[in-house]
Design a protein around this motif. Structure first.
Motif, PDB file in Angstrom:
ATOM      1  N   PRO A  32      55.789  32.146   7.633  1.00 25.53           N
ATOM      2  CA  PRO A  32      54.826  33.160   7.200  1.00 25.53           C
ATOM      3  C   PRO A  32      53.665  32.535   6.422  1.00 25.53           C
ATOM      4  N   SER A  33      52.513  33.147   6.508  1.00 22.46           N
ATOM      5  CA  SER A  33      51.377  32.736   5.686  1.00 22.46           C
ATOM      6  C   SER A  33      51.733  32.920   4.221  1.00 22.46           C
ATOM      7  N   ALA A  34      51.221  32.036   3.389  1.00 20.56           N
ATOM      8  CA  ALA A  34      51.534  32.069   1.953  1.00 20.56           C
ATOM      9  C   ALA A  34      51.100  33.376   1.302  1.00 20.56           C
ATOM     10  N   ASP A  35      50.017  33.975   1.797  1.00 20.31           N
ATOM     11  CA  ASP A  35      49.499  35.195   1.179  1.00 20.31           C
ATOM     12  C   ASP A  35      50.055  36.478   1.812  1.00 20.31           C
ATOM     13  N   ALA A  36      50.971  36.348   2.764  1.00 24.86           N
ATOM     14  CA  ALA A  36      51.522  37.520   3.439  1.00 24.86           C
ATOM     15  C   ALA A  36      52.623  38.161   2.601  1.00 24.86           C
ATOM     16  N   ASP A  37      52.648  39.481   2.610  1.00 26.13           N
ATOM     17  CA  ASP A  37      53.681  40.258   1.930  1.00 26.13           C
ATOM     18  C   ASP A  37      54.841  40.454   2.908  1.00 26.13           C
ATOM     19  N   ALA A  38      56.061  40.306   2.461  1.00 22.55           N
ATOM     20  CA  ALA A  38      57.237  40.430   3.332  1.00 22.55           C
ATOM     21  C   ALA A  38      57.808  41.842   3.363  1.00 22.55           C
ATOM     22  N   ASP A  39      57.257  42.742   2.561  1.00 23.59           N
ATOM     23  CA  ASP A  39      57.830  44.079   2.435  1.00 23.59           C
ATOM     24  C   ASP A  39      56.992  45.105   3.191  1.00 23.59           C
ATOM     25  N   HIS A  40      57.455  45.469   4.387  1.00 19.49           N
ATOM     26  CA  HIS A  40      56.780  46.505   5.163  1.00 19.49           C
ATOM     27  C   HIS A  40      57.761  47.137   6.140  1.00 19.49           C
ATOM     28  N   GLU A  41      57.633  48.432   6.340  1.00 25.06           N
ATOM     29  CA  GLU A  41      58.516  49.177   7.233  1.00 25.06           C
ATOM     30  C   GLU A  41      58.508  48.605   8.650  1.00 25.06           C
ATOM     31  N   LEU A  42      57.358  48.190   9.146  1.00 30.66           N
ATOM     32  CA  LEU A  42      57.308  47.633  10.495  1.00 30.66           C
ATOM     33  C   LEU A  42      58.142  46.356  10.590  1.00 30.66           C
ATOM     34  N   LEU A  43      58.100  45.516   9.580  1.00 28.58           N
ATOM     35  CA  LEU A  43      58.920  44.300   9.583  1.00 28.58           C
ATOM     36  C   LEU A  43      60.408  44.645   9.553  1.00 28.58           C
ATOM     37  N   ASP A  44      60.767  45.699   8.827  1.00 31.90           N
ATOM     38  CA  ASP A  44      62.156  46.163   8.825  1.00 31.90           C
ATOM     39  C   ASP A  44      62.579  46.572  10.236  1.00 31.90           C
ATOM     40  N   ARG A  45      61.714  47.301  10.907  1.00 31.14           N
ATOM     41  CA  ARG A  45      62.012  47.792  12.256  1.00 31.14           C
ATOM     42  C   ARG A  45      62.071  46.650  13.267  1.00 31.14           C
ATOM     43  N   ILE A  46      61.220  45.642  13.075  1.00 35.08           N
ATOM     44  CA  ILE A  46      61.296  44.462  13.937  1.00 35.08           C
ATOM     45  C   ILE A  46      62.651  43.785  13.747  1.00 35.08           C
ATOM     46  N   GLY A  47      63.105  43.704  12.514  1.00 38.81           N
ATOM     47  CA  GLY A  47      64.438  43.160  12.250  1.00 38.81           C
ATOM     48  C   GLY A  47      65.523  43.957  12.951  1.00 38.81           C
ATOM     49  N   ASP A  48      65.408  45.292  12.929  1.00 39.44           N
ATOM     50  CA  ASP A  48      66.370  46.140  13.634  1.00 39.44           C
ATOM     51  C   ASP A  48      66.341  45.856  15.140  1.00 39.44           C
ATOM     52  N   TYR A  49      65.132  45.726  15.683  1.00 38.66           N
ATOM     53  CA  TYR A  49      64.974  45.409  17.106  1.00 38.66           C
ATOM     54  C   TYR A  49      65.665  44.083  17.425  1.00 38.66           C
ATOM     55  N   LEU A  50      65.430  43.082  16.602  1.00 32.42           N
ATOM     56  CA  LEU A  50      66.034  41.770  16.833  1.00 32.42           C
ATOM     57  C   LEU A  50      67.555  41.800  16.702  1.00 32.42           C
ATOM     58  N   ASP A  51      68.057  42.792  15.954  1.00 28.11           N
ATOM     59  CA  ASP A  51      69.511  42.984  15.827  1.00 28.11           C
ATOM     60  C   ASP A  51      70.080  43.803  16.984  1.00 28.11           C
ATOM     61  N   GLY A  52      69.232  44.222  17.931  1.00 28.17           N
ATOM     62  CA  GLY A  52      69.707  44.928  19.112  1.00 28.17           C
ATOM     63  C   GLY A  52      69.442  46.409  19.143  1.00 28.17           C
ATOM     64  N   ASP A  53      68.793  46.973  18.117  1.00 27.79           N
ATOM     65  CA  ASP A  53      68.459  48.396  18.150  1.00 27.79           C
ATOM     66  C   ASP A  53      67.321  48.635  19.135  1.00 27.79           C
ATOM     67  N   GLU A  54      67.418  49.700  19.899  1.00 28.68           N
ATOM     68  CA  GLU A  54      66.370  50.042  20.860  1.00 28.68           C
ATOM     69  C   GLU A  54      65.192  50.642  20.097  1.00 28.68           C
ATOM     70  N   GLU A  55      64.170  49.842  19.899  1.00 25.08           N
ATOM     71  CA  GLU A  55      62.975  50.252  19.166  1.00 25.08           C
ATOM     72  C   GLU A  55      61.802  50.382  20.117  1.00 25.08           C
ATOM     73  N   THR A  56      60.996  51.416  19.925  1.00 25.84           N
ATOM     74  CA  THR A  56      59.791  51.585  20.733  1.00 25.84           C
ATOM     75  C   THR A  56      58.525  51.305  19.934  1.00 25.84           C
ATOM     76  N   PHE A  57      58.602  51.425  18.625  1.00 30.83           N
ATOM     77  CA  PHE A  57      57.457  51.219  17.731  1.00 30.83           C
ATOM     78  C   PHE A  57      56.320  52.213  17.999  1.00 30.83           C
ATOM     79  N   ASP A  58      56.606  53.301  18.723  1.00 34.13           N
ATOM     80  CA  ASP A  58      55.569  54.265  19.098  1.00 34.13           C
ATOM     81  C   ASP A  58      54.880  54.925  17.914  1.00 34.13           C
ATOM     82  N   GLU A  59      55.591  55.060  16.812  1.00 38.27           N
ATOM     83  CA  GLU A  59      54.984  55.760  15.678  1.00 38.27           C
ATOM     84  C   GLU A  59      54.029  54.879  14.869  1.00 38.27           C
ATOM     85  N   PHE A  60      53.920  53.612  15.245  1.00 43.97           N
ATOM     86  CA  PHE A  60      52.986  52.712  14.570  1.00 43.97           C
ATOM     87  C   PHE A  60      51.683  52.690  15.355  1.00 43.97           C
ATOM     88  N   GLU A  61      50.623  53.084  14.705  1.00 47.17           N
ATOM     89  CA  GLU A  61      49.329  53.179  15.377  1.00 47.17           C
ATOM     90  C   GLU A  61      48.707  51.798  15.537  1.00 47.17           C
TER      91      GLU A  61
END
Length: 154
Positions: free
Chosen positions: A39-68
């Protein structure tokens, strides 16, 4: 739509990818997705989208449709990317099929090259899942693409 906060860069490392996912936002909309080694040094690690990406990588079926997503591309490129966005989790289409789906001729080299270039320049891979297009160039790096396809069983 999910409230995404404001403007900034968010990133987190994921063991499943052996790299980070970095997401850029402007006015609460996703404008970029990248896969740097760390990660970039100035990037924040706390965001709902990053949580959902983690869920996707764990095998959850994610569509990310609600993210504009904010796309700053011409209309024809937008048509290609919006069509890719509609490919369901675990499904794939070929470049020829995608070319046809956007009203272009898969037998015309310029039409196929246009679709290829649009895929290669996809500013938000994963949210616009170019890994679901078989046989094309990708904005998603090869190893990441392979992981996404394995997670989705394609």
């Amino acid at each position: 739509m999910v409230s995404l906060g404001t403007t900034g860069v968010y990133a987190r490392e994921y063991d499943a990818l052996d790299r980070a996912v970095e997401v850029g936002f402007a006015s609460g909309r996703v404008i970029s997705v990248a896969f740097p080694p760390t990660p970039s040094a100035d990037a924040d690690a706390d965001h709902e989208l990053l949580d959902r990406i983690g869920d996707y990588l764990d095998g959850d079926e994610e569509t990310f449709d609600e993210f504009e997503v904010a796309l700053t591309v011409d209309t024809d490129e937008r048509d290609v990317l919006e069509t890719v966005k509609q490919i369901d989790y675990g499904e794939e289409v070929s470049v020829s099929q995608l070319t046809r789906m956007v009203g272009k001729d898969p037998n015309e080299p310029e039409d196929v090259e246009f679709v290829d270039e649009t895929l290669r320049d996809n500013p938000v891979p994963l949210l616009i899942p170019d890994h679901r297009v078989q046989g094309g160039p990708y904005a998603t790096p090869r190893a990441v693409r392979r992981s996404f396809r394995e997670i989705e069983g394609i």
